[in-house]
Scaffold this motif. Structure first.
Motif, short mmCIF file in Angstrom:
data_model
loop_
_atom_site.label_atom_id
_atom_site.label_comp_id
_atom_site.label_asym_id
_atom_site.label_seq_id
_atom_site.Cartn_x
_atom_site.Cartn_y
_atom_site.Cartn_z
N VAL A 52 -9.81 -2.14 -2.59
CA VAL A 52 -9.00 -2.04 -3.38
C VAL A 52 -7.29 -2.35 -3.54
CG1 VAL A 52 -8.07 -1.48 -5.93
CG2 VAL A 52 -9.87 -2.11 -5.49
N ALA A 53 -6.89 -1.42 -2.42
CA ALA A 53 -5.24 -1.16 -1.96
C ALA A 53 -4.72 -2.03 -0.73
CB ALA A 53 -4.90 0.79 -1.71
N LEU A 54 -6.25 -2.79 -0.08
CA LEU A 54 -4.97 -3.16 0.86
C LEU A 54 -5.06 -4.27 -0.01
CD1 LEU A 54 -6.98 -2.42 4.15
CD2 LEU A 54 -4.88 -1.82 3.85
N VAL A 55 -5.74 -5.31 -0.45
CA VAL A 55 -5.59 -6.07 -1.07
C VAL A 55 -4.36 -6.52 -2.12
CG1 VAL A 55 -7.17 -7.76 -3.19
CG2 VAL A 55 -8.57 -7.23 -1.06
N LEU A 56 -4.62 -5.60 -2.75
CA LEU A 56 -3.24 -5.05 -4.06
C LEU A 56 -2.00 -5.76 -3.33
CD1 LEU A 56 -4.59 -3.01 -6.42
CD2 LEU A 56 -4.31 -5.34 -7.08
N ALA A 57 -2.12 -5.07 -1.88
CA ALA A 57 -0.67 -4.64 -1.14
C ALA A 57 -0.40 -6.53 -0.72
CB ALA A 57 -1.26 -3.77 -0.18
N THR A 58 -1.75 -7.10 0.09
CA THR A 58 -1.52 -8.13 0.62
C THR A 58 -1.78 -9.47 0.16
OG1 THR A 58 -3.28 -8.30 1.06
CG2 THR A 58 -1.77 -7.35 3.16
N ARG B 24 -9.06 -4.13 6.84
CA ARG B 24 -8.02 -4.85 8.04
C ARG B 24 -8.28 -6.68 8.47
NH1 ARG B 24 -3.63 -0.78 9.96
NH2 ARG B 24 -3.25 0.52 8.18
N LYS B 25 -9.17 -6.32 9.09
CA LYS B 25 -9.95 -7.55 9.67
C LYS B 25 -10.19 -8.57 8.18
CE LYS B 25 -12.22 -6.72 13.86
NZ LYS B 25 -13.27 -5.89 14.68
N PHE B 26 -10.72 -8.05 7.24
CA PHE B 26 -11.43 -8.82 6.38
C PHE B 26 -10.11 -9.33 5.49
CE2 PHE B 26 -11.54 -8.09 1.24
CZ PHE B 26 -12.63 -9.42 0.91
N LEU B 27 -9.44 -9.12 5.81
CA LEU B 27 -7.82 -8.99 4.99
C LEU B 27 -7.35 -10.79 5.89
CD1 LEU B 27 -5.50 -6.48 5.02
CD2 LEU B 27 -6.64 -7.50 2.68
N ASP C 151 4.23 -0.66 -3.12
CA ASP C 151 5.14 -1.44 -3.18
C ASP C 151 6.35 -0.70 -3.07
OD1 ASP C 151 4.58 -4.12 -2.61
OD2 ASP C 151 5.26 -5.39 -4.25
N ALA C 152 6.28 0.23 -4.68
CA ALA C 152 7.86 1.53 -4.21
C ALA C 152 7.11 2.19 -3.14
CB ALA C 152 6.94 2.27 -4.92
N LEU C 153 5.83 2.53 -2.68
CA LEU C 153 5.90 3.63 -1.48
C LEU C 153 5.32 3.11 -0.59
CD1 LEU C 153 3.82 6.26 -0.65
CD2 LEU C 153 1.73 4.80 -0.71
N THR C 154 5.49 1.39 0.42
CA THR C 154 5.57 1.07 1.14
C THR C 154 7.03 0.90 1.52
OG1 THR C 154 4.19 -1.35 1.45
CG2 THR C 154 2.88 1.12 0.79
N GLY C 155 7.27 0.52 0.38
CA GLY C 155 8.52 -0.82 0.81
C GLY C 155 8.03 -1.87 1.79
N GLY C 156 6.95 -2.47 1.50
CA GLY C 156 6.23 -3.84 2.11
C GLY C 156 6.54 -3.89 3.93
N GLN C 157 7.21 -2.25 4.58
CA GLN C 157 6.92 -2.03 6.11
C GLN C 157 4.99 -1.66 6.62
OE1 GLN C 157 9.87 -2.23 7.03
NE2 GLN C 157 9.88 -3.38 5.36
N TYR C 158 4.53 -1.08 5.70
CA TYR C 158 3.67 -0.82 6.77
C TYR C 158 1.84 -0.79 5.37
CZ TYR C 158 3.13 3.78 3.88
OH TYR C 158 3.26 4.67 2.90
N VAL D 84 1.52 -11.08 6.20
CA VAL D 84 0.53 -11.87 6.99
C VAL D 84 0.94 -11.40 7.96
CG1 VAL D 84 -1.14 -13.73 7.77
CG2 VAL D 84 0.29 -13.66 5.64
N GLN D 85 2.15 -11.27 7.81
CA GLN D 85 2.62 -10.74 9.75
C GLN D 85 1.98 -9.07 9.61
OE1 GLN D 85 3.48 -12.79 12.55
NE2 GLN D 85 3.68 -11.07 13.79
N LEU D 86 2.19 -8.44 8.84
CA LEU D 86 2.17 -6.78 8.59
C LEU D 86 0.72 -6.89 8.44
CD1 LEU D 86 4.18 -4.72 8.04
CD2 LEU D 86 3.21 -4.68 5.81
#
Length: 506
Positions: free
Chosen positions: A444-450, A150-153, A322-329, A493-495
Motif C-alpha cells: 500500500v505504501a509503495l504504490v501510493l508513493a509512486t 519494488r520489482k512489482f512497481l 511525500d511529507a515524510l520522504t520528500g520524494g527522495q526515497y 520511475v527513476q527512484l
C-alpha cells in the motif's frame, strides 16, 4: 492412602461433569429460525453471500443464531463479543475443525494446517510456523518483501493492464521465496498457476453446502457411478492437484540442496537442521505457501478498487508519504510508525470488505458440550464467525458502510479490524498474521508513493465507474473492474529503478 484420595477426587470430578451435563440437557438451544423435521433449516440456508443473510437474521434472533441442517448443529456468531467469549476465552472447547468428507478425507487437505484436526500433528505444524514467521520472527523476511515489492512497481509501470496477474505473481514469488527459496520470474509460472488452481479447489471444497456428502456423511459410501456420487470424481481431480502443488516446490528444494545451491528458506533451514520429520516439514511448508498467497492477493486487489472509488483518501495518504520522504526515497517498513494515515487506510481496507466474510469454510467445532448465557451448545456444533457482520457492527464502527480511514485516527480509535480478520482462538488465528500485515502495508505504501490510481476509460476516452462485485466463496475477491494506473512522475520511475538493491533474503 494416596490412591484412595486420588480415586475419591476422580469420582467427584466424574460426578460433577455428569451433574453439569444432566442440567444442561434441560436448557434451551440458542435462538434461531424455526426448524423442520429431518431437514432442520436446510432450505432456509442462503446459497451465496451468507454473511448478508446472517447479518439480517441478527435483527430478529440476536448476536448468535442456532441452525440445524440435517444432522449438523450450526451456531452463527454475528458479534465480536460472542466470538471473543466462545472462540478465545473458551478456546479449549472450540479449537477443533469439522470433518470435511471431500476436502479432508478424500482430497487430503486434513493433513494441512487449515482444516486438520486439533491433534499433535497440527500442533507441531503451528509450532514450526510460529517459530519461523510468528511475531518478530517475520522481520527477517523484510528484505525479500521490500525487494520483490519494488520489482512489482517496475512491472506495474510497464504492464498496468495486467494488474491482477502481477499481484498474483508478486504474492506467489514472495511466499515461495520464504517457504521454498523459489523465485517467480514470469507470468503464468507453473508453481503459481498450479497453486492458484489448488486454492480454487480448496475454496470450493470447503464452502459449506458445496457437497451434500459433507452434510450427510453416509453418502460417502455410494459408488461414484451412481447419481450423487460425482463428488468422488471431483475429489480425485482435486487430490491430484493438491499432490502436485505440495510435491513440486518440495522436490525443487531437495534438488537445489543436492546441487549445493539452495537458497535459504523455511524448508531448506528445517531440512538442514535434521531435527524435524520430513513429512511434517513438507506439509507445513505447503501450509505456509498456500495460506499466504490467496488472501494477500484478494486484499491488494481490493486496495486498488478502493483507491479508484475514493481518490480523496488516496491523495491524503500520498500527501503524508511525500511529507515524510520528500520524494527522495521509497517508504520502508521502518517508516511505518511515521505514517499514521497510511496505516489507517490499510486498516480500513481490511475492515471495509473482509476477505473471509464468514468463516463458513473454516468453522470452529465445539469439542465438548457447553452452556452460554443460559443456552446449551451441543458437542460437535460448528461455530461460524460472521466477520462481515462484525466489521460492519455500529457498536464498534461509526457509519460502518462508509470507507473512512479517519476512524482509526480518533482518540481512542475504533476497533482494530486485525482483531477480527485474522481469526479467533488458539488454533484458528492466522499464524502468519505478522507477515501478512507487514506485506499488505508495504505494498500500500509503495504504490501510493509512486502511482496514481483512477477510473478506467471506455473506447471513447470517457471515465467509467468501476463495477463493484465480489465472489461468493471462502475467499472473497473483487471481480474485474476498470482502472487506470500511471506513475506519479518520471522522478519516481527513476527512484524505483535506482532502488533495486541486492538484498540478502535471510
Amino acid at each position: 492412602m494416596l490412591s484412595l484420595v486420588y480415586s475419591s477426587l476422580l469420582a467427584i470430578c466424574i460426578y460433577a461433569v455428569w451433574i453439569v451435563r444432566r442440567r444442561s440437557r434441560g436448557l434451551p438451544l440458542p435462538p434461531g429460525p424455526t426448524r423442520y423435521p429431518i431437514v432442520g433449516n436446510a432450505f432456509q440456508m442462503p446459497r451465496q453471500y451468507e454473511y448478508f443473510t446472517f447479518a439480517e437474521w441478527r435483527r430478529q434472533w440476536g448476536d448468535y443464531i442456532y441452525l440445524k441442517v440435517f444432522g449438523l448443529d450450526l451456531l452463527v456468531l454475528n458479534s465480536y463479543t460472542a466470538a471473543k467469549e466462545l472462540l478465545e476465552r473458551r478456546g479449549g472447547h472450540f479449537s477443533d475443525r469439522p470433518q470435511f468428507i471431500v476436502a479432508g478425507e478424500l482430497v487430503g487437505w486434513n493433513k494441512l494446517t487449515a482444516i486438520s484436526p486439533y491433534d499433535d500433528h497440527f500442533k507441531n505444524q503451528r509450532r514450526l510456523l510460529s517459530r519461523t514467521i510468528g511475531g518478530k520472527n517475520a522481520e527477517k523476511f523484510w528484505p525479500v518483501e521490500e525487494r520483490e515489492r519494488r520489482k512489482f512497481l517496475l512491472q506495474l509501470f510497464e504492464e498496468p493492464e495486467n494488474l491482477m496477474e502481477l499481484i498474483r505473481r508478486l504474492e506467489g514469488t514472495v511466499i515461495l521465496n520464504i517457504s521454498h527459496g523459489y523465485s517467480v520470474e514470469k507470468n503464468n509460472d507453473p508453481f503459481v498457476v498450479l497453486a492458484e488452481k489448488c486454492m480454487d479447489n480448496f475454496s470450493t471444497a470447503t464452502t459449506y453446502g458445496a457437497f451434500l456428502v459433507d452434510v450427510i456423511p453416509a453418502l460417502r459410501f455410494i459408488p461414484e457411478w451412481l447419481p450423487g456420487g460425482g463428488f468422488k470424481r471431483i475429489a480425485r481431480e482435486y487430490g491430484m492437484n493438491l499432490h502436485a502443488t505440495v510435491e513440486m516446490p518440495w522436490n525443487y528444494v531437495k534438488k537445489e540442496m543436492a546441487a549445493g545451491k539452495a537458497r535459504s528458506s523455511f524448508t531448506s533451514q528445517l531440512l538442514t537442521s535434521a531435527e524435524e520429520d520430513e513429512e511434517l516439514v513438507k506439509t507445513t511448508a505447503f501450509s505456509l505457501f498456500s495460506g499466504g498467497s490467496d488472501t494477500a492477493v484478494a486484499s491488494l486487489i481490493l486496495f486498488f478498487l478502493l483507491m479508484v472509488l475514493y481518490p480523496d483518501k488516496q491523495a491524503k495518504a500520498q500527501e503524508e508519504i511525500d511529507a515524510l520522504t520528500g520524494g527522495q526515497y521509497l517508504p520502508t517498513l521502518h517508516d511505518r510508525s511515521k505514517l499514521p494515515y497510511t496505516e489507517a487506510l490499510m486498516l480500513e481496507v481490511l475492515r471495509w470488505r473482509p476477505i473471509a466474510d464468514v468463516n463458513v469454510g473454516f468453522p470452529h467445532r465445539c469439542m465438548t458440550e457447553d452452556v452460554f448465557e443460559g443456552y446449551r451448545i451441543p458437542e460437535g456444533t460448528l461455530c461460524l464467525p460472521n466477520i462481515w457482520a462484525m466489521c460492519h457492527d455500529p457498536e464498534y464502527y461509526s457509519d460502518p458502510s462508509e470507507f473512512k480511514p479517519e476512524r482509526f485516527m480518533k482518540d481512542p480509535p475504533e476497533l482494530d479490524p486485525r482483531n477480527l480478520v485474522f481469526g479467533f482462538g488458539r488454533r484458528c488465528i492466522c499464524p502468519g498474521r505478522s507477515l501478512a500485515d507487514s506485506s499488505v502495508w508495504l505494498t500500500v505504501a509503495l504504490v501510493l508513493a509512486t502511482c496514481n490510481i483512477s477510473k478506467g476509460l471506455d473506447e471513447n476516452g470517457n471515465e467509467v465507474d468501476p463495477v463493484v462485485k465480489f465472489s461468493s466463496s471462502t475467499i472473497c475477491r473483487a471481480e474485474d473492474f476498470k482502472y487506470t494506473i500511471k506513475p506519479r512522475s518520471e522522478k519516481v520511475v527513476q527512484l524505483v529503478k535506482e532502488s533495486q538493491l541486492d538484498y540478502n533474503v535471510l
